[in-house]
Design a protein around this motif. Sequence first.
Motif, PDB file in Angstrom:
ATOM      1  N   ARG A  14       0.780  -1.079  -0.083  1.00 33.76           N
ATOM      2  CA  ARG A  14       0.017   0.003   0.060  1.00 33.76           C
ATOM      3  C   ARG A  14       1.073   1.292  -0.088  1.00 33.76           C
ATOM      4  O   ARG A  14       2.042   1.383   0.720  1.00 33.76           O
ATOM      5  CB  ARG A  14      -0.904   0.132   1.223  1.00 33.76           C
ATOM      6  N   PHE A  15       0.628   2.188  -0.972  1.00 33.64           N
ATOM      7  CA  PHE A  15       1.340   3.349  -1.017  1.00 33.64           C
ATOM      8  C   PHE A  15       0.358   4.530  -0.037  1.00 33.64           C
ATOM      9  O   PHE A  15      -0.979   4.525  -0.545  1.00 33.64           O
ATOM     10  CB  PHE A  15       1.470   3.769  -2.410  1.00 33.64           C
ATOM     11  N   GLY A  16       0.950   5.140   0.780  1.00 32.77           N
ATOM     12  CA  GLY A  16       0.281   6.276   1.244  1.00 32.77           C
ATOM     13  C   GLY A  16      -0.732   5.821   2.631  1.00 32.77           C
ATOM     14  O   GLY A  16      -0.800   4.559   2.661  1.00 32.77           O
ATOM     15  N   ALA A  21      -4.529   6.738   0.063  1.00 28.59           N
ATOM     16  CA  ALA A  21      -3.912   5.500   0.100  1.00 28.59           C
ATOM     17  C   ALA A  21      -4.196   4.533  -1.402  1.00 28.59           C
ATOM     18  O   ALA A  21      -5.303   4.701  -1.966  1.00 28.59           O
ATOM     19  CB  ALA A  21      -4.184   4.286   1.181  1.00 28.59           C
ATOM     20  N   VAL A  22      -2.890   4.153  -1.943  1.00 32.31           N
ATOM     21  CA  VAL A  22      -3.094   3.406  -3.310  1.00 32.31           C
ATOM     22  C   VAL A  22      -2.732   1.844  -2.887  1.00 32.31           C
ATOM     23  O   VAL A  22      -1.659   1.742  -2.063  1.00 32.31           O
ATOM     24  CB  VAL A  22      -2.178   3.796  -4.235  1.00 32.31           C
ATOM     25  N   LEU A  23      -3.756   0.910  -3.244  1.00 32.84           N
ATOM     26  CA  LEU A  23      -3.250  -0.638  -2.769  1.00 32.84           C
ATOM     27  C   LEU A  23      -2.742  -1.036  -4.190  1.00 32.84           C
ATOM     28  O   LEU A  23      -3.472  -1.541  -5.245  1.00 32.84           O
ATOM     29  CB  LEU A  23      -4.434  -1.314  -2.465  1.00 32.84           C
ATOM     30  N   ALA A  24      -1.327  -0.869  -4.505  1.00 38.62           N
ATOM     31  CA  ALA A  24      -0.773  -1.462  -5.559  1.00 38.62           C
ATOM     32  C   ALA A  24      -0.681  -2.859  -5.850  1.00 38.62           C
ATOM     33  O   ALA A  24      -0.663  -3.272  -7.196  1.00 38.62           O
ATOM     34  CB  ALA A  24       0.415  -0.553  -5.754  1.00 38.62           C
ATOM     35  N   LEU A  25      -0.452  -3.585  -4.656  1.00 45.07           N
ATOM     36  CA  LEU A  25      -0.443  -4.882  -4.877  1.00 45.07           C
ATOM     37  C   LEU A  25      -1.296  -5.534  -3.807  1.00 45.07           C
ATOM     38  O   LEU A  25      -1.399  -5.184  -2.554  1.00 45.07           O
ATOM     39  CB  LEU A  25       0.909  -5.775  -4.574  1.00 45.07           C
ATOM     40  N   GLY A  42       0.795  -6.592 -17.747  1.00 46.25           N
ATOM     41  CA  GLY A  42      -0.625  -5.847 -17.343  1.00 46.25           C
ATOM     42  C   GLY A  42      -0.345  -4.504 -17.844  1.00 46.25           C
ATOM     43  O   GLY A  42       0.548  -4.064 -18.193  1.00 46.25           O
ATOM     44  N   PRO A  43      -1.613  -3.897 -17.657  1.00 50.10           N
ATOM     45  CA  PRO A  43      -1.620  -2.473 -18.381  1.00 50.10           C
ATOM     46  C   PRO A  43      -0.994  -1.505 -17.221  1.00 50.10           C
ATOM     47  O   PRO A  43      -0.207  -1.865 -16.318  1.00 50.10           O
ATOM     48  CB  PRO A  43      -3.125  -2.205 -18.274  1.00 50.10           C
ATOM     49  N   SER A  44      -0.771  -0.072 -17.827  1.00 49.42           N
ATOM     50  CA  SER A  44       0.060   0.665 -17.142  1.00 49.42           C
ATOM     51  C   SER A  44      -0.526   0.956 -15.611  1.00 49.42           C
ATOM     52  O   SER A  44      -1.890   0.981 -15.676  1.00 49.42           O
ATOM     53  CB  SER A  44       0.029   1.967 -18.130  1.00 49.42           C
ATOM     54  N   GLY A  45       0.439   1.043 -14.798  1.00 48.43           N
ATOM     55  CA  GLY A  45      -0.485   1.391 -13.481  1.00 48.43           C
ATOM     56  C   GLY A  45      -0.943   0.010 -12.674  1.00 48.43           C
ATOM     57  O   GLY A  45      -1.554   0.063 -11.624  1.00 48.43           O
ATOM     58  N   SER A  46      -0.651  -1.171 -13.358  1.00 48.69           N
ATOM     59  CA  SER A  46      -1.337  -2.243 -12.656  1.00 48.69           C
ATOM     60  C   SER A  46      -0.455  -2.786 -11.497  1.00 48.69           C
ATOM     61  O   SER A  46      -1.018  -3.635 -10.597  1.00 48.69           O
ATOM     62  CB  SER A  46      -1.179  -3.206 -13.817  1.00 48.69           C
ATOM     63  N   GLY A  47       0.767  -2.471 -11.357  1.00 46.90           N
ATOM     64  CA  GLY A  47       1.551  -2.775 -10.086  1.00 46.90           C
ATOM     65  C   GLY A  47       2.670  -3.682 -10.782  1.00 46.90           C
ATOM     66  O   GLY A  47       3.337  -4.435  -9.783  1.00 46.90           O
ATOM     67  N   LYS A  48       3.404  -3.693 -11.942  1.00 47.79           N
ATOM     68  CA  LYS A  48       4.380  -4.470 -12.342  1.00 47.79           C
ATOM     69  C   LYS A  48       5.658  -4.173 -11.584  1.00 47.79           C
ATOM     70  O   LYS A  48       6.468  -4.743 -11.099  1.00 47.79           O
ATOM     71  CB  LYS A  48       4.374  -4.411 -13.721  1.00 47.79           C
ATOM     72  N   SER A  49       5.914  -2.668 -11.641  1.00 49.22           N
ATOM     73  CA  SER A  49       7.148  -2.096 -11.058  1.00 49.22           C
ATOM     74  C   SER A  49       7.176  -2.279  -9.618  1.00 49.22           C
ATOM     75  O   SER A  49       8.054  -2.461  -9.162  1.00 49.22           O
ATOM     76  CB  SER A  49       7.174  -0.721 -11.631  1.00 49.22           C
ATOM     77  N   THR A  50       5.948  -1.952  -9.104  1.00 53.21           N
ATOM     78  CA  THR A  50       5.968  -2.306  -7.707  1.00 53.21           C
ATOM     79  C   THR A  50       6.282  -3.613  -7.113  1.00 53.21           C
ATOM     80  O   THR A  50       7.076  -3.729  -6.367  1.00 53.21           O
ATOM     81  CB  THR A  50       4.397  -1.976  -7.205  1.00 53.21           C
ATOM     82  N   LEU A  51       5.757  -4.748  -7.978  1.00 53.61           N
ATOM     83  CA  LEU A  51       6.076  -6.012  -7.535  1.00 53.61           C
ATOM     84  C   LEU A  51       7.878  -6.249  -7.616  1.00 53.61           C
ATOM     85  O   LEU A  51       8.587  -6.884  -6.986  1.00 53.61           O
ATOM     86  CB  LEU A  51       5.335  -7.020  -8.393  1.00 53.61           C
ATOM     87  N   THR A 205       6.811  -7.051 -19.222  1.00 56.50           N
ATOM     88  CA  THR A 205       6.932  -6.598 -20.743  1.00 56.50           C
ATOM     89  C   THR A 205       5.237  -6.415 -21.130  1.00 56.50           C
ATOM     90  O   THR A 205       4.456  -6.506 -20.704  1.00 56.50           O
ATOM     91  CB  THR A 205       7.153  -7.987 -21.614  1.00 56.50           C
ATOM     92  N   HIS A 206       5.213  -5.391 -22.100  1.00 56.53           N
ATOM     93  CA  HIS A 206       4.247  -5.035 -22.846  1.00 56.53           C
ATOM     94  C   HIS A 206       4.335  -5.621 -24.246  1.00 56.53           C
ATOM     95  O   HIS A 206       3.620  -5.586 -25.133  1.00 56.53           O
ATOM     96  CB  HIS A 206       4.047  -3.502 -23.229  1.00 56.53           C
ATOM     97  N   ASP A 207       5.635  -6.134 -24.280  1.00 52.42           N
ATOM     98  CA  ASP A 207       5.928  -6.226 -25.870  1.00 52.42           C
ATOM     99  C   ASP A 207       5.372  -7.608 -26.312  1.00 52.42           C
ATOM    100  O   ASP A 207       5.547  -8.754 -26.112  1.00 52.42           O
ATOM    101  CB  ASP A 207       7.631  -6.510 -25.881  1.00 52.42           C
TER     102      ASP A 207
END
Lengths: 236, 399
Positions: A14-16, A21-25, A42-51, A205-207
Amino acid sequence: MGAGGIRIANLSKRFGEGDTAVLALKEVNMEVAPGEVVGLIGPSGSGKSTLLKCLGAVIDPTAGRMILNDTVIYDDGWKVRDLRALRRDQIGFVFQAPYLIPFLDATDNVALLPMLAGVANGEARRRARELLAALDVQHRAEAMPTRLSGGEQQRVAIARGLINRPPVILADEPTAPLDSQRAMVVIRILNDMAKRFETAVIVVTHDQKIIPTFKRIYHIRDGVTHEEAGAGLGFD
Amino acid sequence: MISLAGRDILHAWGKFIFTGVGLGLLIGVTLIMAGVYRGMIDDGKVLLDSSGADLWVVQKDTLGPYAESSSLPDDLWRSIRAVPGVAQAANATFLTMQVRKGDRDVRAMVVGIAAGDPGTPGWPPHLVAGRQITRGHYEAVADLATGFGLGDVLKIRRNHYTVVGLARRMVSSNGDPIVFIPLKDAQEAQFLKDNDAILMQRRRTEANPAFNRPGVPGLLDAVTASQTTNNSVNAVLVRIRPGFTPEEVAEPIRRWKRLTVYDRAQMEDILIGKLIRTSSQQIGMFLAILAIVSAAIVAFIIYTLTMDKIREIAVLKLIGTRNRTIAAMIVQQALVLGVIGFVVGKITATFAAPLFPKHVLLMPSDSIAGFFAVLAICMLASVVSIRMALQVDPAEAIG
Ligand SMILES: Nc1ncnc2c1ncn2[C@@H]1O[C@H](COP(=O)(O)OP(=O)(O)OP(=O)(O)O)[C@@H](O)[C@H]1O
Ligand SMILES: [Mg+2]
């Protein structure tokens, strides 16, 4: 137990706080065996980088459990002490942009990691050149990053991610800057390395070109993952 | 382990050299400034050394003869010579003025020296060319820095002097070169009125019945003569006999003659402590400003160099580089800048010093202190960049 690889159980981030608060995962579960390359899509903002950041020990999850190579690195608020050494010794990072150190040549960019871990310069460079040869860029081993093509830079960056033979590789959009041919080469290399060194690899990836190459794919949307079989188009 | 700082410097050497040279010129100016200050102190000491005096006897309660004006009767030296412990006593006058040669004039300190033998207090101790003054009038010994040569004719007030000898490093505490002339001439120059003033005074005296008495022949002439001669000097320079302490000799002069007497240490204190103080404060201010400017330059350059590498620093941290290693990289770069700057500055100062009109004394101790000051400034200047680098989140390296 003793299977190695990556195991994530009920991981939340959770961010914030409060209203913002954003529940990213949200209770993410994931398993990657040694020698396996899985896709994370996953789409943008779905939590990939967070994971990846949680797995890469650069941000702390909020709850859940992470096990890397049979070592619990996070368990509901508890975490291992030396995250820096963990990153250095257990995890290889490959980014969308190569982020090579501009003032080091290709060899030293790769050799820097073992040097940081205390390996002698000569030995570190020998291992770096060996790996650059395996990645087909040995002829550019002395070149500075700005003199390398995008594909060469990315291969040097991959060599840097692999040099310490980490049990885990985290790759965030590693093929984004590459044409489809180069992208396939990178994926082939990751598959080869995974097999050779028994490495668990996660590729965000998005590729569309490379998605069919994964045997297993995790889809993530709004912080929730679904596992799915992929086409697994042949790197066997 | 390889030197990250060293590699970065080799990679961006142009930036380092350019900044280093710029910083170096600044450091050069700083060293020259310090050299000017040392030069002033040195000039003061040389002035005192070359006078050959152990004691300076001056008008009561003045800081003469260099820092304040002082006036003493010119026959006082005889009685001072009789004081126990006095080896030699000689009159001297000091007057800073423009000395003309042809259509050029030079600011100089004109020193009147008593007749006597070489070695008399006040005389120039060494000549680099020519001879000492031997005649009682119209000869001069000039410091090389005046630019005068042997045989040149100088004009001081209304009189002409021939340069018969040249001395070196004879300067006033202001850095003005010294021109030595016979005492009688100097006394005259110091108090000489112009022709009109003399005529006017003569007329006034003639009109005064107290002086102009037909019954007393010669009185008017005697009065007029006394009005146009000067019987004052600025100081009596005293050399003491071996075996006497300056205080032993100075005490009776102070007490019995009601005069002020300074020994060498006190004189140095007046010259350096009082006369040079404002200048040294000014130079101190300049040094402080230059130090701040240098620090700002180094800080700015190191900051931009670090800013340029912020992504790479995030990557370095992500792959497990210690904060220590990253901080060391930044400090080392700042120190290298400092070293380049210092070397350039030292070379600049060394070559530029002789071109300055004033005596610039570059002391090795100042250079060493300057070197460490530069290193300290560079380390301080890298603090901001180090803080910024340490705050970089390794997570930034991941998308
Ligand atoms: N530091 C942060 N503070 C607050 N919210 C964050 C932070 N980082 C990410 N988020 C939020 O968490 C969610 C997941 O972000 P994340 O960066 O993981 O997405 P992503 O799947 O990598 O997207 P992309 O494909 O665009 O890179 C987003 O809603 C994002 O706004
Ligand atoms: Mg992302």
